[in-house]
Design a protein around this motif. Structure first.
Motif, PDB file in Angstrom:
ATOM      1  N   ILE A 135       0.820  -1.213   0.000  1.00 39.42           N
ATOM      2  CA  ILE A 135       0.000   0.000   0.000  1.00 39.42           C
ATOM      3  C   ILE A 135       0.850   1.257   0.000  1.00 39.42           C
ATOM      4  O   ILE A 135       0.659   2.174  -0.793  1.00 39.42           O
ATOM      5  N   THR A 136       1.832   1.338   0.888  1.00 38.38           N
ATOM      6  CA  THR A 136       2.585   2.579   1.046  1.00 38.38           C
ATOM      7  C   THR A 136       3.711   2.743   0.031  1.00 38.38           C
ATOM      8  O   THR A 136       4.000   3.847  -0.403  1.00 38.38           O
ATOM      9  N   GLU A 137       4.339   1.624  -0.362  1.00 41.72           N
ATOM     10  CA  GLU A 137       5.496   1.734  -1.237  1.00 41.72           C
ATOM     11  C   GLU A 137       5.170   1.489  -2.703  1.00 41.72           C
ATOM     12  O   GLU A 137       5.862   1.983  -3.588  1.00 41.72           O
ATOM     13  N   LEU A 138       4.123   0.698  -2.948  1.00 40.21           N
ATOM     14  CA  LEU A 138       3.841   0.305  -4.321  1.00 40.21           C
ATOM     15  C   LEU A 138       2.571   0.911  -4.869  1.00 40.21           C
ATOM     16  O   LEU A 138       2.544   1.423  -5.973  1.00 40.21           O
ATOM     17  N   ALA A 139       1.488   0.850  -4.086  1.00 41.13           N
ATOM     18  CA  ALA A 139       0.193   1.260  -4.601  1.00 41.13           C
ATOM     19  C   ALA A 139       0.114   2.752  -4.842  1.00 41.13           C
ATOM     20  O   ALA A 139      -0.419   3.209  -5.843  1.00 41.13           O
ATOM     21  N   GLY A 140       0.652   3.538  -3.920  1.00 41.12           N
ATOM     22  CA  GLY A 140       0.529   4.977  -4.029  1.00 41.12           C
ATOM     23  C   GLY A 140       0.961   5.535  -5.375  1.00 41.12           C
ATOM     24  O   GLY A 140       0.180   6.187  -6.052  1.00 41.12           O
ATOM     25  N   PRO A 141       2.197   5.268  -5.821  1.00 41.45           N
ATOM     26  CA  PRO A 141       2.647   5.834  -7.083  1.00 41.45           C
ATOM     27  C   PRO A 141       1.863   5.339  -8.294  1.00 41.45           C
ATOM     28  O   PRO A 141       1.815   6.000  -9.312  1.00 41.45           O
ATOM     29  N   ARG A 142       1.226   4.143  -8.176  1.00 42.32           N
ATOM     30  CA  ARG A 142       0.562   3.550  -9.334  1.00 42.32           C
ATOM     31  C   ARG A 142      -0.946   3.734  -9.303  1.00 42.32           C
ATOM     32  O   ARG A 142      -1.579   3.851 -10.326  1.00 42.32           O
ATOM     33  N   LEU A 143      -1.554   3.692  -8.121  1.00 42.52           N
ATOM     34  CA  LEU A 143      -3.005   3.811  -8.027  1.00 42.52           C
ATOM     35  C   LEU A 143      -3.440   5.165  -7.505  1.00 42.52           C
ATOM     36  O   LEU A 143      -4.619   5.434  -7.387  1.00 42.52           O
ATOM     37  N   GLY A 144      -2.503   6.041  -7.186  1.00 36.75           N
ATOM     38  CA  GLY A 144      -2.850   7.381  -6.759  1.00 36.75           C
ATOM     39  C   GLY A 144      -2.441   7.656  -5.336  1.00 36.75           C
ATOM     40  O   GLY A 144      -2.269   6.754  -4.528  1.00 36.75           O
ATOM     41  N   THR A 145      -2.264   8.944  -5.020  1.00 38.32           N
ATOM     42  CA  THR A 145      -1.904   9.328  -3.662  1.00 38.32           C
ATOM     43  C   THR A 145      -3.122   9.252  -2.762  1.00 38.32           C
ATOM     44  O   THR A 145      -4.247   9.047  -3.210  1.00 38.32           O
ATOM     45  N   GLY A 146      -2.888   9.482  -1.458  1.00 38.39           N
ATOM     46  CA  GLY A 146      -3.991   9.482  -0.520  1.00 38.39           C
ATOM     47  C   GLY A 146      -5.037  10.514  -0.884  1.00 38.39           C
ATOM     48  O   GLY A 146      -6.245  10.250  -0.815  1.00 38.39           O
ATOM     49  N   ALA A 147      -4.594  11.715  -1.299  1.00 33.65           N
ATOM     50  CA  ALA A 147      -5.533  12.775  -1.680  1.00 33.65           C
ATOM     51  C   ALA A 147      -6.355  12.366  -2.896  1.00 33.65           C
ATOM     52  O   ALA A 147      -7.577  12.583  -2.943  1.00 33.65           O
ATOM     53  N   GLN A 148      -5.689  11.723  -3.871  1.00 34.72           N
ATOM     54  CA  GLN A 148      -6.410  11.268  -5.056  1.00 34.72           C
ATOM     55  C   GLN A 148      -7.408  10.176  -4.701  1.00 34.72           C
ATOM     56  O   GLN A 148      -8.532  10.150  -5.216  1.00 34.72           O
ATOM     57  N   ALA A 149      -6.998   9.265  -3.813  1.00 32.02           N
ATOM     58  CA  ALA A 149      -7.898   8.188  -3.401  1.00 32.02           C
ATOM     59  C   ALA A 149      -9.115   8.750  -2.678  1.00 32.02           C
ATOM     60  O   ALA A 149     -10.250   8.315  -2.916  1.00 32.02           O
ATOM     61  N   ARG A 150      -8.897   9.720  -1.790  1.00 28.02           N
ATOM     62  CA  ARG A 150     -10.021  10.324  -1.068  1.00 28.02           C
ATOM     63  C   ARG A 150     -10.973  11.025  -2.028  1.00 28.02           C
ATOM     64  O   ARG A 150     -12.197  10.970  -1.863  1.00 28.02           O
ATOM     65  N   SER A 151     -10.417  11.660  -3.048  1.00 26.37           N
ATOM     66  CA  SER A 151     -11.253  12.327  -4.042  1.00 26.37           C
ATOM     67  C   SER A 151     -12.103  11.322  -4.800  1.00 26.37           C
ATOM     68  O   SER A 151     -13.286  11.551  -5.054  1.00 26.37           O
ATOM     69  N   ARG A 152     -11.510  10.185  -5.144  1.00 26.82           N
ATOM     70  CA  ARG A 152     -12.256   9.143  -5.863  1.00 26.82           C
ATOM     71  C   ARG A 152     -13.343   8.540  -4.989  1.00 26.82           C
ATOM     72  O   ARG A 152     -14.459   8.289  -5.447  1.00 26.82           O
TER      73      ARG A 152
END
Length: 216
Positions: A135-152
């Motif tokens: 989640i912290t090392e792999l998903a963020g750069p590929r599936l979006g940052t925390g801010a982007q995830a919250r927006s989605r």
């Protein structure tokens, strides 16, 4: 009814060790073993297991290619990837290939059986020992940052967010239904809707978004 499982690993001792663990569980039946990805795909077609345990790195055809092919020809078979530390880049590719879960080869035997049951029930499973790294090392750069995830996630309905949070906890549709007092078919519809609205391919990716958005 027992959960039918196929084990695919190029190391005979690993296969024997996994089989020994699973043979002691009355609720799990090992239907076949494969020594490489190509053989795994053939045996999945023949035996139609509920879950296939795939080593990520194997000869002839690796676990990533095998996972993608199994999801294409036998979508009802859940793919649980066996991994070790240092294979982070493969985990990301396995998520894209449609794997439903990830388990370290060094995991406790109880975690192995729990992961198999979760994937067989249609849930996503991330080993606690690798979930944080994914989640912290792999998903963020590929599936979006925390801010982007919250927006989605904000675009979802309140009920879809509730369902997404429980997907992030690794619950199956039946378990989510019991938690939210919904019939399983309704939960399935919610999951299908939120996957589409989030723009993700499977429950593992949805679970990662739930983590990134702070729902779990």
């Amino acid at each position: 009814m027992s959960v039918r499982v196929l084990i695919a690993d190029d190391e005979a001792m690993i296969r024997a060790g996994i089989r020994a663990i699973l043979d002691n569980d009355d609720g799990i039946e090992v239907v076949a073993e494969a020594a490489d990805g190509a053989e795994a795909v053939d045996l999945v077609r023949r035996h139609r297991p509920a879950v296939v345990l795939l080593d990520i790195r194997m000869p002839r055809r690796d676990g990533l290619s095998a996972a993608a092919e199994i999801r294409r020809v036998m979508p009802e078979t859940g793919v649980l990837m066996l991994t070790t530390f240092g294979e982070d880049e493969y985990i990301v590719k396995a998520i894209a290939a449609g794997a439903a879960g990830f388990l370290l080869k060094s995991s406790d035997p109880r975690e192995l059986t729990a992961a198999i049951r979760a994937v067989a029930a249609g849930a996503a499973y991330l080993s606690p020992r690798v979930a944080h790294r994914v989640i912290t090392e792999l998903a963020g750069p590929r599936l979006g940052t925390g801010a982007q995830a919250r927006s989605r996630v904000e675009a979802l309905t309140d009920r879809e967010r509730e369902v997404l949070a429980l997907v992030g906890e690794g619950l199956s549709n039946a378990e989510i239904g019991r938690r939210l007092f919904l019939v399983e078919g309704t939960v399935k519809a919610y999951v299908s809707s939120l996957l589409s609205r989030l723009g993700v391919r499977n429950r593992v990716q949805a679970a990662i978004v739930a983590y990134e958005a702070g729902l779990v």
